[in-house]
Write a protein that holds these residues in place. Structure first.
Motif, mmCIF file in Angstrom:
data_model
loop_
_atom_site.group_PDB
_atom_site.id
_atom_site.type_symbol
_atom_site.label_atom_id
_atom_site.label_comp_id
_atom_site.label_asym_id
_atom_site.label_seq_id
_atom_site.Cartn_x
_atom_site.Cartn_y
_atom_site.Cartn_z
ATOM 1 N N PHE A 227 0.874 -1.280 0.046
ATOM 2 C CA PHE A 227 0.037 0.129 -0.080
ATOM 3 C C PHE A 227 0.886 1.193 0.000
ATOM 4 O O PHE A 227 0.463 2.345 -0.555
ATOM 5 N N ASP A 228 2.093 1.163 0.687
ATOM 6 C CA ASP A 228 3.055 2.418 0.569
ATOM 7 C C ASP A 228 3.161 2.611 -0.858
ATOM 8 O O ASP A 228 3.719 3.996 -0.888
ATOM 9 N N SER A 229 3.367 1.635 -1.870
ATOM 10 C CA SER A 229 3.648 2.333 -3.254
ATOM 11 C C SER A 229 2.352 2.650 -4.083
ATOM 12 O O SER A 229 2.604 2.684 -5.173
ATOM 13 N N LEU A 230 1.253 3.125 -3.224
ATOM 14 C CA LEU A 230 -0.048 3.060 -4.226
ATOM 15 C C LEU A 230 0.169 4.259 -4.925
ATOM 16 O O LEU A 230 -0.162 4.203 -6.282
ATOM 17 N N SER A 231 0.708 5.405 -4.820
ATOM 18 C CA SER A 231 0.825 6.538 -5.500
ATOM 19 C C SER A 231 1.774 6.310 -6.868
ATOM 20 O O SER A 231 1.630 6.712 -7.717
ATOM 21 N N VAL A 232 2.941 5.483 -6.535
ATOM 22 C CA VAL A 232 3.915 5.153 -7.486
ATOM 23 C C VAL A 232 3.254 4.265 -8.591
ATOM 24 O O VAL A 232 3.270 4.487 -9.856
#
Length: 409
Positions: A227-232
């Motif tokens: 989830f931490d890489s959602l924006s990327v």
């Protein structure tokens, strides 16, 4: 020398003994509350995020018109498109779905719902984890009308249904159409947005009701690895599909789960502010008790300081001596605080002693997520800050005169 003074426990000086106990307790309680606060917030965020993404994916690829209409509009999902999105770095799986509004009706009640048709490619891991009745050992089929239905516990109570119950559904598209389903399983997420409206059926049933072409669907859910890489990952998927037009003239667009449920994720962001306030307050308490303890130790050791100065000790060495002394007190408090905080977190995680109202908090008990690197980081931060704030109070030693302090009673 600091270790020796610490091991003596300040002899028969009750004031200094009390100061050490208070300072140790202040550090321990402050650190324990910090660990519990961080673990609770991380647990809340993880639990709620898992609930939302478990039934909606991290990213959705849909028709541009679906963003502005209650009914979903079709989009072409070719094998090449699904493979291209699935090969994007950070993407775990891509799952097509069909979505159709309708109504479930029994002899005594009815309820408007959204039917989500999924096939064998759909990841049922989360849905199986929240089942309260029935099972989903067999996945839904892409080309077969199984007439199986998965509903929420809320809908089951409202309609008086259970596993194995048969229920009629009605769909309105200029004409009335009816289907009969058998309840295969019942789930409960405690998310009202899902539990009140969402039911699952096989892809073929929803596809037929929508009247789509064979290569069309309502959209595709994209699951990512973190989830931490959602924006990327969302930017990568968007650059691949956004503003493209399929062979039927529809335009692709993407929406992240944070865009689809902004109220939930805004609430989760507010929790971070609460944690910052708690951390600052508890760190202030730990520093205050430590500084107070150091000052009391210095004042009660006035004769000792005077004697050491008369023997040639410098102000710098004596300041270092009492800072080391206080460091031993802080270390003891940190060990006790870590043990207490982790123990209480483990008890709550395994036994769920503290309960919550799921209609308000989305979970039925306080969730706990222990982040060991973060716990260690907080402990080190408390140690560093507590030692730094002792530097200024330690200068009290410089104002003690040997000629006067040796005669001090």
């Amino acid at each position: 020398m600091a270790r020796r003074l610490y091991s003596e426990g300040s002899g028969d000086k009750r004031v200094s003994r009390s100061a050490i106990v208070i300072a140790t307790s202040g550090v321990a309680l402050g650190l324990a509350i910090m660990i519990i606060s961080i673990s609770v917030v991380l647990g809340f965020k993880s639990s709620v995020r898992d609930k939302v993404t478990g039934l909606g994916g991290h990213i959705q690829i849909v028709n541009y018109l679906s963003l502005y209409n209650f009914e979903s509009a079709p989009i072409q999902l070719t094998d090449s498109l699904l493979q291209s999105v699935g090969s994007v770095e950070g993407v775990r799986s891509v799952m097509p779905f069909c979505q159709k509004t309708g109504m479930l009706k029994t002899d005594s009640a009815f309820q408007g719902v959204v039917f989500r048709g999924v096939d064998e490619s759909y990841d049922l891991t989360y849905l199986r984890s929240v089942l309260v009745e029935g099972d989903l050992q067999e996945p839904f089929s892409h080309g077969e009308d199984t007439k199986r239905l998965v509903i929420s516990s809320y809908l089951a109570r409202q309609l008086g249904l259970g596993v194995g119950s048969r229920v009629y559904s009605y769909f309105f598209d200029g004409s009335l159409r009816a289907r009969r389903f058998t309840v295969a399983a019942i789930y409960a997420t405690n998310l009202s947005e899902h539990d009140r409206n969402l039911v699952f059926c096989d892809f073929q049933t929803a596809h037929q009701l929508l009247g789509y072409e064979p290569d069309q669907a309502s959209g595709a859910e994209v699951l990512i690895n973190s989830f931490d890489s959602l924006s990327v990952v969302s930017r990568r998927v968007s650059s691949l599909v956004n503003h493209r037009q399929d062979s039927y003239g529809a335009y692709y667009t993407t929406a992240t789960i944070t865009d689809l449920f902004p109220n939930i994720f805004s609430w989760l962001q507010l929790l971070d502010l609460n944690v910052v306030v708690i951390l600052v307050l508890m760190l202030a308490v730990a520093c205050f008790t430590t500084v107070s303890g150091l000052l009391i130790l210095v004042l009660e050791r006035t004769q000792f300081i005077g004697t050491m100065k008369a023997l040639g000790a410098t102000n710098r060495s004596l300041r270092a001596l009492f800072i080391y002394y206080a460091l031993l007190v802080i270390l003891r408090g940190i060990v006790i605080g870590d043990a207490l905080g982790v123990l209480l977190c483990l008890v709550q995680r395994h036994w769920g002693i503290i309960r919550l109202d799921p209609s308000t908090y989305y979970v039925d008990r306080v969730p706990i997520l222990l982040d060991w690197p973060l716990t260690l980081g907080v402990s080190l931060a408390v140690l560093v800050v507590s030692v730094l704030v002792l530097v200024l109070p330690s200068y009290v030693v410089s104002h003690i005169q040997p000629a006067k302090s040796i005669r001090f009673e």
